[in-house]
Design a protein around this motif. Structure first.
Motif, PDB file in Angstrom:
ATOM      1  N   ASP A  99      -4.836   0.323   1.017  1.00 36.72           N
ATOM      2  CA  ASP A  99      -4.386   0.848   2.301  1.00 36.72           C
ATOM      3  C   ASP A  99      -3.094   1.640   2.089  1.00 36.72           C
ATOM      4  O   ASP A  99      -2.522   1.655   0.993  1.00 36.72           O
ATOM      5  CB  ASP A  99      -4.230  -0.266   3.339  1.00 36.72           C
ATOM      6  N   ARG A 100      -2.666   2.323   3.145  1.00 35.64           N
ATOM      7  CA  ARG A 100      -1.503   3.205   3.047  1.00 35.64           C
ATOM      8  C   ARG A 100      -0.239   2.462   2.590  1.00 35.64           C
ATOM      9  O   ARG A 100       0.466   2.951   1.696  1.00 35.64           O
ATOM     10  CB  ARG A 100      -1.285   3.900   4.384  1.00 35.64           C
ATOM     11  N   PRO A 101       0.090   1.284   3.159  1.00 28.52           N
ATOM     12  CA  PRO A 101       1.295   0.595   2.683  1.00 28.52           C
ATOM     13  C   PRO A 101       1.213   0.200   1.204  1.00 28.52           C
ATOM     14  O   PRO A 101       2.206   0.276   0.483  1.00 28.52           O
ATOM     15  CB  PRO A 101       1.387  -0.638   3.580  1.00 28.52           C
ATOM     16  N   ALA A 102       0.054  -0.203   0.741  1.00 31.29           N
ATOM     17  CA  ALA A 102      -0.094  -0.614  -0.662  1.00 31.29           C
ATOM     18  C   ALA A 102       0.144   0.562  -1.599  1.00 31.29           C
ATOM     19  O   ALA A 102       0.852   0.428  -2.606  1.00 31.29           O
ATOM     20  CB  ALA A 102      -1.481  -1.217  -0.893  1.00 31.29           C
ATOM     21  N   ILE A 103      -0.419   1.728  -1.270  1.00 28.33           N
ATOM     22  CA  ILE A 103      -0.201   2.889  -2.141  1.00 28.33           C
ATOM     23  C   ILE A 103       1.255   3.320  -2.080  1.00 28.33           C
ATOM     24  O   ILE A 103       1.830   3.765  -3.074  1.00 28.33           O
ATOM     25  CB  ILE A 103      -1.172   4.063  -1.826  1.00 28.33           C
ATOM     26  N   THR A 104       1.886   3.125  -0.918  1.00 29.10           N
ATOM     27  CA  THR A 104       3.302   3.476  -0.799  1.00 29.10           C
ATOM     28  C   THR A 104       4.158   2.588  -1.695  1.00 29.10           C
ATOM     29  O   THR A 104       5.112   3.061  -2.316  1.00 29.10           O
ATOM     30  CB  THR A 104       3.768   3.389   0.670  1.00 29.10           C
ATOM     31  N   VAL A 105       3.820   1.304  -1.798  1.00 30.71           N
ATOM     32  CA  VAL A 105       4.539   0.405  -2.709  1.00 30.71           C
ATOM     33  C   VAL A 105       4.378   0.901  -4.148  1.00 30.71           C
ATOM     34  O   VAL A 105       5.359   1.014  -4.897  1.00 30.71           O
ATOM     35  CB  VAL A 105       4.044  -1.050  -2.581  1.00 30.71           C
ATOM     36  N   LEU A 106       3.152   1.207  -4.544  1.00 34.48           N
ATOM     37  CA  LEU A 106       2.912   1.670  -5.914  1.00 34.48           C
ATOM     38  C   LEU A 106       3.658   2.968  -6.202  1.00 34.48           C
ATOM     39  O   LEU A 106       4.270   3.124  -7.266  1.00 34.48           O
ATOM     40  CB  LEU A 106       1.410   1.862  -6.154  1.00 34.48           C
ATOM     41  N   VAL A 107       3.613   3.901  -5.265  1.00 36.30           N
ATOM     42  CA  VAL A 107       4.290   5.189  -5.458  1.00 36.30           C
ATOM     43  C   VAL A 107       5.801   4.986  -5.508  1.00 36.30           C
ATOM     44  O   VAL A 107       6.492   5.617  -6.328  1.00 36.30           O
ATOM     45  CB  VAL A 107       3.877   6.198  -4.361  1.00 36.30           C
ATOM     46  N   THR A 108       6.315   4.103  -4.674  1.00 31.40           N
ATOM     47  CA  THR A 108       7.752   3.819  -4.683  1.00 31.40           C
ATOM     48  C   THR A 108       8.186   3.318  -6.054  1.00 31.40           C
ATOM     49  O   THR A 108       9.201   3.774  -6.602  1.00 31.40           O
ATOM     50  CB  THR A 108       8.108   2.791  -3.582  1.00 31.40           C
ATOM     51  N   LEU A 109       7.419   2.409  -6.623  1.00 27.05           N
ATOM     52  CA  LEU A 109       7.737   1.893  -7.961  1.00 27.05           C
ATOM     53  C   LEU A 109       7.584   2.972  -9.032  1.00 27.05           C
ATOM     54  O   LEU A 109       8.411   3.083  -9.940  1.00 27.05           O
ATOM     55  CB  LEU A 109       6.845   0.694  -8.287  1.00 27.05           C
ATOM     56  N   ARG A 110       6.559   3.784  -8.911  1.00 27.50           N
ATOM     57  CA  ARG A 110       6.323   4.857  -9.894  1.00 27.50           C
ATOM     58  C   ARG A 110       7.455   5.876  -9.870  1.00 27.50           C
ATOM     59  O   ARG A 110       7.967   6.283 -10.912  1.00 27.50           O
ATOM     60  CB  ARG A 110       4.972   5.516  -9.595  1.00 27.50           C
ATOM     61  N   VAL A 111       7.867   6.279  -8.669  1.00 26.83           N
ATOM     62  CA  VAL A 111       8.936   7.267  -8.542  1.00 26.83           C
ATOM     63  C   VAL A 111      10.264   6.682  -9.029  1.00 26.83           C
ATOM     64  O   VAL A 111      11.067   7.388  -9.648  1.00 26.83           O
ATOM     65  CB  VAL A 111       9.040   7.770  -7.081  1.00 26.83           C
ATOM     66  N   ALA A 112      10.489   5.387  -8.792  1.00 20.19           N
ATOM     67  CA  ALA A 112      11.722   4.741  -9.252  1.00 20.19           C
ATOM     68  C   ALA A 112      11.799   4.747 -10.771  1.00 20.19           C
ATOM     69  O   ALA A 112      12.889   4.830 -11.348  1.00 20.19           O
ATOM     70  CB  ALA A 112      11.802   3.310  -8.726  1.00 20.19           C
ATOM     71  N   GLY A 113      10.640   4.618 -11.420  1.00 18.96           N
ATOM     72  CA  GLY A 113      10.627   4.623 -12.884  1.00 18.96           C
ATOM     73  C   GLY A 113      11.154   3.355 -13.512  1.00 18.96           C
ATOM     74  O   GLY A 113      11.413   3.321 -14.720  1.00 18.96           O
ATOM     75  N   GLN A 114      11.321   2.325 -12.698  1.00 20.63           N
ATOM     76  CA  GLN A 114      11.818   1.046 -13.207  1.00 20.63           C
ATOM     77  C   GLN A 114      11.431  -0.056 -12.227  1.00 20.63           C
ATOM     78  O   GLN A 114      11.153   0.227 -11.068  1.00 20.63           O
ATOM     79  CB  GLN A 114      13.333   1.076 -13.363  1.00 20.63           C
ATOM     80  N   PRO A 115      11.429  -1.295 -12.699  1.00 18.70           N
ATOM     81  CA  PRO A 115      11.155  -2.403 -11.780  1.00 18.70           C
ATOM     82  C   PRO A 115      12.239  -2.488 -10.706  1.00 18.70           C
ATOM     83  O   PRO A 115      13.397  -2.145 -10.957  1.00 18.70           O
ATOM     84  CB  PRO A 115      11.184  -3.638 -12.690  1.00 18.70           C
ATOM     85  N   LEU A 116      11.849  -2.925  -9.518  1.00 19.89           N
ATOM     86  CA  LEU A 116      12.776  -3.027  -8.387  1.00 19.89           C
ATOM     87  C   LEU A 116      12.663  -4.391  -7.736  1.00 19.89           C
ATOM     88  O   LEU A 116      11.613  -5.023  -7.791  1.00 19.89           O
ATOM     89  CB  LEU A 116      12.448  -1.964  -7.336  1.00 19.89           C
ATOM     90  N   ARG A 117      13.727  -4.797  -7.064  1.00 21.14           N
ATOM     91  CA  ARG A 117      13.693  -5.992  -6.232  1.00 21.14           C
ATOM     92  C   ARG A 117      12.913  -5.673  -4.963  1.00 21.14           C
ATOM     93  O   ARG A 117      12.836  -4.523  -4.540  1.00 21.14           O
ATOM     94  CB  ARG A 117      15.097  -6.442  -5.860  1.00 21.14           C
TER      95      ARG A 117
END
Length: 166
Positions: free
Chosen positions: A46-64
């Motif tokens: 769903d849209r929120p799940a892909i947004t989580v993945l993209v957020t992590l991908r764009v960050a380029g590092q693990p996040l809290r």
């Protein structure tokens, strides 16, 4: 005095741009950019799940979790619900924060990174295609001004949201 001149000039400029912004929203919704790009991911998300993945991908590092939520402009529990499902599906995993052994970070698995990559490649490809005939200077100016506009509008609306109700 602002870059747009006096207040009346600024309001007039915004009044002329507003219909174009509304048209952009309509074009993005009608063309189902997000949904079509999610189909290309190859994993039903769903849209929120892909947004989580993209957020992590764009960050380029693990996040809290809190940082993912802040970047998505949502509350932490909203992200946590989606992380449980993404973790169950093997798209993210929790790792120990090297700077605070008590804290956990969220990182993409190779499958999660690949899914986010396919999504971004699709969307970026469409937007790049739309700007293909623009001179490089125009693309850079557009990117700079759009970023500024979104940041300033986000800050302004956040301040409006924080005002007490009349």
């Amino acid at each position: 005095m602002s870059e747009m001149g006096n207040s009346a000039d600024g309001e007039s400029a915004v009044s002329r741009v507003l219909p174009r912004l509304m048209q952009l929203g309509t074009v993005l919704n009608r063309s189902q950019v997000t949904e079509r790009a999610m189909d290309r991911v190859g994993i039903p998300l769903d849209r929120p799940a892909i947004t989580v993945l993209v957020t992590l991908r764009v960050a380029g590092q693990p996040l809290r979790v809190g940082e993912i939520a802040a970047r998505m402009q949502v509350v932490g529990p909203h992200v946590t619900r989606h992380l449980h499902e993404l973790e169950r599906r093997g798209l993210v995993r929790r790792v120990t924060d090297p700077h605070d052994k008590r804290a956990r970070l969220i990182e993409l698995t190779s499958d999660g990174g690949a899914a986010a990559g396919r999504y971004l490649e699709t969307v970026v490809g469409w937007f790049t295609g739309a700007l293909a005939d623009w001179p490089d200077e125009d693309r850079q100016t557009f990117g700079r001004l759009l970023t500024r506009f979104v940041d300033d509008l986000t800050a302004h609306l956040g301040a409006v949201d924080d005002e007490p109700a009349p």
